[in-house]
Write a protein that holds these residues in place. Structure first.
Motif, mmCIF file in Angstrom:
data_model
loop_
_atom_site.group_PDB
_atom_site.id
_atom_site.type_symbol
_atom_site.label_atom_id
_atom_site.label_comp_id
_atom_site.label_asym_id
_atom_site.label_seq_id
_atom_site.Cartn_x
_atom_site.Cartn_y
_atom_site.Cartn_z
ATOM 1 N N GLY A 173 0.809 -1.219 0.000
ATOM 2 C CA GLY A 173 0.000 0.000 0.000
ATOM 3 C C GLY A 173 0.839 1.264 0.000
ATOM 4 N N GLU A 174 2.105 1.130 0.327
ATOM 5 C CA GLU A 174 2.997 2.288 0.423
ATOM 6 C C GLU A 174 3.150 3.001 -0.914
ATOM 7 N N CYS A 175 3.144 2.253 -2.011
ATOM 8 C CA CYS A 175 3.360 2.865 -3.318
ATOM 9 C C CYS A 175 2.258 3.866 -3.664
ATOM 10 N N GLU A 176 1.029 3.551 -3.296
ATOM 11 C CA GLU A 176 -0.067 4.483 -3.556
ATOM 12 C C GLU A 176 0.099 5.764 -2.741
ATOM 13 N N GLU A 177 0.527 5.636 -1.501
ATOM 14 C CA GLU A 177 0.747 6.808 -0.659
ATOM 15 C C GLU A 177 1.881 7.672 -1.208
ATOM 16 N N ILE A 178 2.965 7.024 -1.613
ATOM 17 C CA ILE A 178 4.118 7.753 -2.150
ATOM 18 C C ILE A 178 3.723 8.490 -3.427
ATOM 19 N N PHE A 179 2.941 7.826 -4.273
ATOM 20 C CA PHE A 179 2.502 8.464 -5.515
ATOM 21 C C PHE A 179 1.665 9.707 -5.223
ATOM 22 N N ALA A 180 0.692 9.580 -4.339
ATOM 23 C CA ALA A 180 -0.188 10.716 -4.025
ATOM 24 C C ALA A 180 0.614 11.890 -3.494
ATOM 25 N N ASP A 181 1.624 11.592 -2.687
ATOM 26 C CA ASP A 181 2.479 12.642 -2.140
ATOM 27 C C ASP A 181 3.341 13.251 -3.239
ATOM 28 N N ALA A 182 3.892 12.392 -4.106
ATOM 29 C CA ALA A 182 4.799 12.858 -5.150
ATOM 30 C C ALA A 182 4.110 13.749 -6.176
ATOM 31 N N ILE A 183 2.848 13.445 -6.476
ATOM 32 C CA ILE A 183 2.129 14.211 -7.493
ATOM 33 C C ILE A 183 1.397 15.403 -6.870
ATOM 34 N N HIS A 184 1.478 15.509 -5.524
ATOM 35 C CA HIS A 184 0.820 16.593 -4.772
ATOM 36 C C HIS A 184 -0.677 16.602 -5.096
ATOM 37 N N MET A 185 -1.287 15.467 -4.831
ATOM 38 C CA MET A 185 -2.684 15.258 -5.216
ATOM 39 C C MET A 185 -3.611 16.338 -4.681
ATOM 40 N N ASN A 186 -4.380 16.909 -5.583
ATOM 41 C CA ASN A 186 -5.449 17.837 -5.236
ATOM 42 C C ASN A 186 -6.491 17.762 -6.351
ATOM 43 N N ASP A 187 -7.564 18.516 -6.240
ATOM 44 C CA ASP A 187 -8.643 18.419 -7.218
ATOM 45 C C ASP A 187 -8.181 18.778 -8.627
ATOM 46 N N ASP A 188 -7.315 19.767 -8.738
ATOM 47 C CA ASP A 188 -6.839 20.199 -10.050
ATOM 48 C C ASP A 188 -5.986 19.108 -10.707
ATOM 49 N N ILE A 189 -5.081 18.521 -9.935
ATOM 50 C CA ILE A 189 -4.234 17.438 -10.445
ATOM 51 C C ILE A 189 -5.090 16.230 -10.811
ATOM 52 N N ARG A 190 -6.068 15.931 -9.961
ATOM 53 C CA ARG A 190 -6.882 14.727 -10.172
ATOM 54 C C ARG A 190 -7.602 14.757 -11.518
ATOM 55 N N GLU A 191 -8.016 15.934 -11.964
ATOM 56 C CA GLU A 191 -8.711 16.046 -13.237
ATOM 57 C C GLU A 191 -7.803 15.783 -14.428
ATOM 58 N N LYS A 192 -6.491 15.850 -14.199
ATOM 59 C CA LYS A 192 -5.536 15.711 -15.298
ATOM 60 C C LYS A 192 -4.954 14.316 -15.423
ATOM 61 N N ILE A 193 -5.298 13.420 -14.499
ATOM 62 C CA ILE A 193 -4.705 12.088 -14.518
ATOM 63 C C ILE A 193 -5.783 11.000 -14.533
ATOM 64 N N ILE A 194 -5.367 9.809 -14.920
ATOM 65 C CA ILE A 194 -6.248 8.635 -14.918
ATOM 66 C C ILE A 194 -5.633 7.620 -13.966
ATOM 67 N N LEU A 195 -6.404 7.202 -12.966
ATOM 68 C CA LEU A 195 -5.908 6.291 -11.939
ATOM 69 C C LEU A 195 -6.565 4.923 -12.040
ATOM 70 N N GLN A 196 -5.731 3.920 -12.067
ATOM 71 C CA GLN A 196 -6.190 2.534 -12.058
ATOM 72 C C GLN A 196 -5.511 1.812 -10.900
ATOM 73 N N SER A 197 -6.280 1.010 -10.189
ATOM 74 C CA SER A 197 -5.672 0.177 -9.154
ATOM 75 C C SER A 197 -6.326 -1.200 -9.171
ATOM 76 N N LYS A 198 -5.715 -2.106 -8.422
ATOM 77 C CA LYS A 198 -6.158 -3.501 -8.430
ATOM 78 C C LYS A 198 -6.305 -4.009 -7.005
ATOM 79 N N CYS A 199 -7.192 -4.982 -6.830
ATOM 80 C CA CYS A 199 -7.357 -5.604 -5.523
ATOM 81 C C CYS A 199 -7.697 -7.072 -5.711
ATOM 82 N N GLY A 200 -7.603 -7.837 -4.645
ATOM 83 C CA GLY A 200 -7.982 -9.244 -4.696
ATOM 84 C C GLY A 200 -6.898 -10.202 -4.247
ATOM 85 N N ILE A 201 -5.645 -9.715 -4.149
ATOM 86 C CA ILE A 201 -4.556 -10.569 -3.675
ATOM 87 C C ILE A 201 -4.341 -10.312 -2.186
#
Length: 305
Positions: free
Chosen positions: A55-83
């Motif tokens: 789960g650390e990679c998702e946290e690091i990414f959000a911090d690195a991209i400085h996630m906010n509403d403006d950034i979120r509109e410019k990116i496409i996020l895909q994630s996976k679950c089940g393992i």
């Protein structure tokens, strides 16, 4: 960066997806530089999974991209679950809990795409359907897909799931291309004729499911990369020859080989190296000839019948 439709969704996505499985290997400033470079290159599709780095990679990414509403509109996020540790889990409870954790770590209200990660033989399609309905109606997930699944496993899900399956993430590279080679060897008595995936390539094309090749530079199951590897002299010679012709790197040609296939695939690259990221994105500009594609295929040791 060229774009394609993701499956039969309305999403226009870059032909190269940025895999974030190794982003936890970067320092904070390196991670920031990496994601910023990806955005500048038009590679705004980022692939995650809840197990990457625990789960650390998702946290690091959000911090690195400085996630906010403006950034979120410019990116496409895909994630996976089940393992899960020692098991796979497609239960409704686990899917919903996983998505809540993913959204919290990515610091966002929604995912553009959620994939079910590796098949769960104890799957109950009705539970998956309930989970998907809940996620869709709540706005937490906008599109759904799978990973490493064959046609009948997808059909089993579709028995109850009403949302379109827009993507299937599958291992595929020049040296791991059985889903392609078995199509050449129909009715032949050789190893390449063995259908190990239920004709998943043709199935995805018929059903408008985008194949997302993972480990596009690997041979075997994480045994190493084939580029520059002495185990593949003929392949590397041919790739380098074609790379020189187009004045690009061997990395670019390896991705261009996948993009040349008419299935309109979206390779998921896992590099955290800025230069290799740029080389991968350049593949969007290269259109290999039919002759060049087959020359590379044969140089990998594939024999045409």
């Amino acid at each position: 960066m060229k774009t394609i439709k993701l499956g039969n969704s309305i999403l226009e996505v870059p032909v190269v997806a940025v895999g974030c499985m190794r982003i936890n290997s970067l320092e904070k400033n390196e991670a920031e530089h990496f994601v910023q470079t990806a955005l500048e290159l038009g590679a705004n599709f980022f692939d995650h999974a809840d197990i990457y780095g625990g789960g650390e990679c998702e946290e690091i990414f959000a911090d690195a991209i400085h996630m906010n509403d403006d950034i979120r509109e410019k990116i496409i996020l895909q994630s996976k679950c089940g393992i899960r540790k020692g098991m796979f889990d497609f239960s409704k409870e686990h899917i919903l809990e996983s998505v809540d954790g993913i959204l919290k770590r990515l610091n966002t209200d929604y995912l553009d795409v959620l994939l079910l990660h590796r098949p769960d033989t104890l799957v109950e399609p009705e539970e998956v359907a309930e989970a998907f309905d809940t996620l869709e109606s709540s706005g937490k997930v906008r599109n759904f897909g799978v990973s490493n699944q064959n046609p009948m496993q997808i059909e089993l899900l579709k028995k109850s799931v009403k949302q379109p399956i827009v993507a299937n993430q599958l291992q595929l590279s020049i040296t791991n291309a059985n889903m392609i080679s078995n199509g050449f060897n129909v009715n032949m008595e050789n190893n390449s004729a063995i259908n190990r995936d239920g004709s998943i390539l043709d199935y995805c094309r018929l059903n408008d499911i985008t194949i997302q090749p993972w480990s596009p530079f690997q041979y075997g199951f994480f045994e190493g990369v084939f580029l520059g590897n002495d185990k593949f002299p003929e392949l590397n010679q041919k790739i380098n020859e074609i790379a020189d012709k187009y004045e690009v790197s061997n990395t670019t040609i390896a991705i261009a080989w996948l993009l040349r296939h008419p299935a309109n695939m979206q390779p998921v690259i896992g590099t955290m190296n800025i230069n290799r990221l740029k080389d991968c994105c350049k593949a969007s500009e290269i259109h290999l000839s039919r002759e060049e594609w087959y020359e590379i295929f044969r140089a990998a040791g594939n024999v045409l019948p």
